[in-house]
Design a protein around this motif. Sequence first.
Motif, PDB file in Angstrom:
ATOM      1  N   LYS A 119       0.835  -1.213   0.000  1.00  0.00           N
ATOM      2  CA  LYS A 119       0.000   0.000   0.000  1.00  0.00           C
ATOM      3  C   LYS A 119       0.861   1.251   0.000  1.00  0.00           C
ATOM      4  CE  LYS A 119      -4.018  -2.042   2.345  1.00  0.00           C
ATOM      5  NZ  LYS A 119      -4.826  -2.052   3.598  1.00  0.00           N
ATOM      6  N   ALA A 120       1.937   1.238   0.801  1.00  0.00           N
ATOM      7  CA  ALA A 120       2.855   2.388   0.844  1.00  0.00           C
ATOM      8  C   ALA A 120       3.538   2.581  -0.507  1.00  0.00           C
ATOM      9  CB  ALA A 120       3.895   2.193   1.938  1.00  0.00           C
ATOM     10  N   LEU A 121       3.959   1.472  -1.121  1.00  0.00           N
ATOM     11  CA  LEU A 121       4.632   1.566  -2.425  1.00  0.00           C
ATOM     12  C   LEU A 121       3.661   2.034  -3.504  1.00  0.00           C
ATOM     13  CD1 LEU A 121       6.917  -1.611  -2.413  1.00  0.00           C
ATOM     14  CD2 LEU A 121       7.584   0.778  -2.095  1.00  0.00           C
ATOM     15  N   GLU A 122       2.387   1.634  -3.405  1.00  0.00           N
ATOM     16  CA  GLU A 122       1.386   2.124  -4.360  1.00  0.00           C
ATOM     17  C   GLU A 122       1.325   3.649  -4.344  1.00  0.00           C
ATOM     18  OE1 GLU A 122      -2.558   0.097  -5.166  1.00  0.00           O
ATOM     19  OE2 GLU A 122      -2.034  -0.805  -3.251  1.00  0.00           O
ATOM     20  N   VAL A 123       1.301   4.226  -3.133  1.00  0.00           N
ATOM     21  CA  VAL A 123       1.241   5.689  -3.000  1.00  0.00           C
ATOM     22  C   VAL A 123       2.489   6.320  -3.587  1.00  0.00           C
ATOM     23  CG1 VAL A 123       1.183   7.600  -1.351  1.00  0.00           C
ATOM     24  CG2 VAL A 123      -0.268   5.609  -1.000  1.00  0.00           C
ATOM     25  N   ALA A 124       3.665   5.756  -3.255  1.00  0.00           N
ATOM     26  CA  ALA A 124       4.927   6.301  -3.773  1.00  0.00           C
ATOM     27  C   ALA A 124       4.957   6.217  -5.298  1.00  0.00           C
ATOM     28  CB  ALA A 124       6.109   5.560  -3.166  1.00  0.00           C
ATOM     29  N   HIS A 125       4.581   5.060  -5.838  1.00  0.00           N
ATOM     30  CA  HIS A 125       4.629   4.861  -7.290  1.00  0.00           C
ATOM     31  C   HIS A 125       3.621   5.748  -8.020  1.00  0.00           C
ATOM     32  CE1 HIS A 125       6.513   0.588  -6.686  1.00  0.00           C
ATOM     33  NE2 HIS A 125       7.304   1.578  -6.292  1.00  0.00           N
ATOM     34  N   LYS A 126       2.444   5.990  -7.400  1.00  0.00           N
ATOM     35  CA  LYS A 126       1.476   6.891  -8.021  1.00  0.00           C
ATOM     36  C   LYS A 126       1.992   8.319  -8.076  1.00  0.00           C
ATOM     37  CE  LYS A 126      -2.752   4.282  -7.124  1.00  0.00           C
ATOM     38  NZ  LYS A 126      -3.992   4.182  -6.317  1.00  0.00           N
ATOM     39  N   ASN A 127       2.932   8.631  -7.172  1.00  0.00           N
ATOM     40  CA  ASN A 127       3.588   9.937  -7.184  1.00  0.00           C
ATOM     41  C   ASN A 127       4.897   9.895  -7.962  1.00  0.00           C
ATOM     42  OD1 ASN A 127       2.290  12.137  -5.222  1.00  0.00           O
ATOM     43  ND2 ASN A 127       1.856  10.083  -4.435  1.00  0.00           N
ATOM     44  N   ASN A 128       5.047   8.843  -8.800  1.00  0.00           N
ATOM     45  CA  ASN A 128       6.212   8.687  -9.677  1.00  0.00           C
ATOM     46  C   ASN A 128       7.528   8.589  -8.909  1.00  0.00           C
ATOM     47  OD1 ASN A 128       4.775   8.917 -12.269  1.00  0.00           O
ATOM     48  ND2 ASN A 128       4.373  10.999 -11.567  1.00  0.00           N
ATOM     49  N   LEU A 129       7.489   7.929  -7.738  1.00  0.00           N
ATOM     50  CA  LEU A 129       8.687   7.775  -6.918  1.00  0.00           C
ATOM     51  C   LEU A 129       9.044   6.307  -6.758  1.00  0.00           C
ATOM     52  CD1 LEU A 129       7.860  10.325  -4.107  1.00  0.00           C
ATOM     53  CD2 LEU A 129       9.712  10.547  -5.745  1.00  0.00           C
ATOM     54  N   ILE A 130      10.335   6.000  -6.913  1.00  0.00           N
ATOM     55  CA  ILE A 130      10.866   4.672  -6.616  1.00  0.00           C
ATOM     56  C   ILE A 130      11.654   4.799  -5.319  1.00  0.00           C
ATOM     57  CG2 ILE A 130      12.237   2.747  -7.476  1.00  0.00           C
ATOM     58  CD1 ILE A 130      12.038   4.008 -10.267  1.00  0.00           C
ATOM     59  N   HIS A 131      11.332   3.967  -4.320  1.00  0.00           N
ATOM     60  CA  HIS A 131      12.003   4.083  -3.016  1.00  0.00           C
ATOM     61  C   HIS A 131      13.476   3.730  -3.117  1.00  0.00           C
ATOM     62  CE1 HIS A 131      13.129   3.232   1.134  1.00  0.00           C
ATOM     63  NE2 HIS A 131      12.035   3.867   1.532  1.00  0.00           N
ATOM     64  N   ARG A 132      13.803   2.617  -3.758  1.00  0.00           N
ATOM     65  CA  ARG A 132      15.168   2.144  -4.019  1.00  0.00           C
ATOM     66  C   ARG A 132      15.935   1.656  -2.790  1.00  0.00           C
ATOM     67  NH1 ARG A 132      18.883   5.602  -7.790  1.00  0.00           N
ATOM     68  NH2 ARG A 132      18.650   7.173  -6.202  1.00  0.00           N
ATOM     69  N   ASP A 133      15.286   1.640  -1.615  1.00  0.00           N
ATOM     70  CA  ASP A 133      16.006   1.152  -0.435  1.00  0.00           C
ATOM     71  C   ASP A 133      15.040   0.450   0.524  1.00  0.00           C
ATOM     72  OD1 ASP A 133      18.272   0.691   1.043  1.00  0.00           O
ATOM     73  OD2 ASP A 133      18.247   2.629   2.070  1.00  0.00           O
ATOM     74  N   ILE A 134      14.175  -0.410  -0.047  1.00  0.00           N
ATOM     75  CA  ILE A 134      13.271  -1.197   0.787  1.00  0.00           C
ATOM     76  C   ILE A 134      14.082  -2.283   1.479  1.00  0.00           C
ATOM     77  CG2 ILE A 134      11.330  -2.815   0.762  1.00  0.00           C
ATOM     78  CD1 ILE A 134      10.454   0.047   0.412  1.00  0.00           C
ATOM     79  N   LYS A 135      14.094  -2.254   2.799  1.00  0.00           N
ATOM     80  CA  LYS A 135      14.820  -3.246   3.607  1.00  0.00           C
ATOM     81  C   LYS A 135      14.205  -3.240   5.009  1.00  0.00           C
ATOM     82  CE  LYS A 135      18.474   0.111   4.708  1.00  0.00           C
ATOM     83  NZ  LYS A 135      19.915   0.430   4.601  1.00  0.00           N
ATOM     84  N   PRO A 136      14.417  -4.294   5.794  1.00  0.00           N
ATOM     85  CA  PRO A 136      13.790  -4.378   7.118  1.00  0.00           C
ATOM     86  C   PRO A 136      14.116  -3.195   8.031  1.00  0.00           C
ATOM     87  CG  PRO A 136      14.661  -6.510   6.482  1.00  0.00           C
ATOM     88  CD  PRO A 136      15.135  -5.546   5.450  1.00  0.00           C
ATOM     89  N   GLN A 137      15.325  -2.635   7.894  1.00  0.00           N
ATOM     90  CA  GLN A 137      15.710  -1.499   8.752  1.00  0.00           C
ATOM     91  C   GLN A 137      14.848  -0.268   8.490  1.00  0.00           C
ATOM     92  OE1 GLN A 137      17.668  -3.462   7.077  1.00  0.00           O
ATOM     93  NE2 GLN A 137      19.432  -4.111   8.287  1.00  0.00           N
ATOM     94  N   ASN A 138      14.257  -0.169   7.317  1.00  0.00           N
ATOM     95  CA  ASN A 138      13.427   0.985   6.951  1.00  0.00           C
ATOM     96  C   ASN A 138      11.936   0.691   7.079  1.00  0.00           C
ATOM     97  OD1 ASN A 138      15.694   2.488   6.382  1.00  0.00           O
ATOM     98  ND2 ASN A 138      15.677   1.990   4.205  1.00  0.00           N
ATOM     99  N   ILE A 139      11.593  -0.398   7.762  1.00  0.00           N
ATOM    100  CA  ILE A 139      10.191  -0.790   7.956  1.00  0.00           C
ATOM    101  C   ILE A 139       9.930  -0.868   9.454  1.00  0.00           C
ATOM    102  CG2 ILE A 139       8.473  -2.594   7.560  1.00  0.00           C
ATOM    103  CD1 ILE A 139      10.204  -3.377   5.061  1.00  0.00           C
ATOM    104  N   ILE A 140       9.029  -0.034   9.962  1.00  0.00           N
ATOM    105  CA  ILE A 140       8.719  -0.002  11.391  1.00  0.00           C
ATOM    106  C   ILE A 140       7.366  -0.669  11.614  1.00  0.00           C
ATOM    107  CG2 ILE A 140       8.345   1.467  13.402  1.00  0.00           C
ATOM    108  CD1 ILE A 140      10.072   3.586  12.033  1.00  0.00           C
ATOM    109  N   VAL A 141       7.308  -1.537  12.625  1.00  0.00           N
ATOM    110  CA  VAL A 141       6.067  -2.243  12.967  1.00  0.00           C
ATOM    111  C   VAL A 141       5.651  -1.823  14.374  1.00  0.00           C
ATOM    112  CG1 VAL A 141       4.939  -4.479  13.196  1.00  0.00           C
ATOM    113  CG2 VAL A 141       6.793  -4.199  11.544  1.00  0.00           C
TER     114      VAL A 141
END
Length: 636
Positions: A119-141
């Motif tokens: 869902k987060a990536l959908e929002v980023a991609h709809k704004n024409n953004l590629i995160h390029r650093d998806i990893k567990p350290q950048n994901i907070i639960v």
Amino acid sequence: MIGTILAERYKIVKKLGSGGSADVYLADDIKLHRKVAIKILSHLYAGDRSFVARFKKEAQILARLSDPNIVSIFDWGQFDSSYFICMEYVEGSNLADIIEKQGIINPATTARYSIQICKALEVAHKNNLIHRDIKPQNIIVTADGTVKITDFGIAKSLLEDNTKTLNILGTSYYISPEQAQGKILSYSTDLYSLGIVIYEMLTADVPFRGENSIDISLKHINEKPLRPSVFVPEVPERMEKIVLKCLQKDPSKRYESAADLKSDLISFLKGEPLADEEKKENEASKQGNIIKKIGYFKFTSKGSEKNKDLSRDEKEEAVLQNSSQKKAGKMLIITWSTLLPVLAVFIVLSIWALINNNALKNREELVRVPCITNMRYIDAEKMLQSIGLEIKSENEEYNSIVPEGFIIDQIPSEGNDVMKDTEIKVSVSRGQEESSTVTLPNLIGINIEEARKILNDLGFENLEIKWESSDFFHKDVIIKHEPAHSKTAGFNEKIVLYVSSGMEMVLIPDLKGYDIMLALSTLESLGFEIITEKIPSSTLTPGVVIDTLPAPGTEVANSSLVRIYISTSEELLEVPDVIKLNLENAVSILESMGINYEIGYSEVMHSIQENTVLSQYPVSGSFISSSEKILVIVGK
């Protein structure tokens, strides 16, 4: 840093962690009374333009994205020769720590976490953004299972130059093959990285390890990952299919969007077929079976009715001939019964192959239309050409939201399947219709940095700063501006800001021994207000400065009051101190010194103050002539 207040608003409470180029602190927002996270760029990188640019870029990107699964940004600014970002404070643990402590995460929880990341990536991609650093350290639960994505520091916009780059950013364990090779990136690179994260949640390890980042990157490019079930046999087959599709080396073989991946993860949780499985079932049901009917052959002997009239020898010959014919017919039946089924199977297989070949050919010819709205026209052209589509500008129009040269809308829309070489028709923005002038806001009393930002946001770049001292306005605050409030100005017109440098401080000069005229002109030229007082002197000629109050060398505001004491040969009487004396005693002292007086009265609340001198003018120590009177105020 603990206890430090940033921007007169954020009080640092404690350090939360450190990254490669920044430290993160918990802080209290003094104005809004809430907890926030403050990310401060390390002093080691504050002087590096590229790091500063990335830091500012992260703030700008997060400000554009609003989603429950993306950490929100509240503010950003400069601090102590560095920069900071004020973000939403999320109470929870990053996914890396969870995997480190807990180990394997069950497939259902893995799917739920992954759906929120999608869902987060959908929002980023709809704004024409590629995160390029998806990893567990950048994901907070959080404690309730909410997932939030952070750290958009190396995110890349498809509105920027979509060409190859030699700067291969991203963590090597989670980097996509195309990112490792420095190729043109698409949204699919984030889906590959998410696939690695899902793999790690299911197995508690990443699929590729090596001695260094180059070794790991080469494995991403060249090696196939082992199936998760090799390490954890309990991993469901459908979840494994999802992971392996994400980890395809060819981006075109991965999921086409975060939405498609999310859909399959939801299907997995519901126990329903994945999209690919459902597609295969639909194709199989349409095929049907082709059945060929085979007729029967009946062989009869001509003249069998005549055999009864033949002789015995002739009958035997006829029987033998008839027997031969029956054998020949039987052999023919056997031959056809063998060949026809084979022929039928061959025909069925040929038709099936032809149908599938045509279907495959048609599928290969189809291309899914990507979203190119809000994208720069030249970048959209490159993207479409890379997947075999064409672009055509149908019209250009003014638009107050979409910048000049960017696409407003498209036909066909995103998600449609079209044949290769199809022309995508677009409307291109001419930008906001220019207005010749803008009405200026009131900037008086605003800090200079805030005023700059307001004017820059309005489109004014030509600013001139003039500093002036002020007794009323604090330092760095706008005193006035030209053109003034409510006046209009063109974008290229110069805006002059008059900024307070604070109160002007001046030293009291030493004027002792100077004549009164020179002393007065000197103090007046410095902006002081002046009063004079005579003091009798037997050694100095009249009109010479004896002293000043404040004393010489004292630093005061330029409009302060200065008292000058000057010499006189006149006989003067020194005023005594009669305050707090009863009226009778005060009068007795004044009369004994030959000082004239007058009495004023003031009502008091306490009887002890009645008939007591409350104040006097001139004050004690002053000098007056014999003709002057002293005023005493008595309580009643």
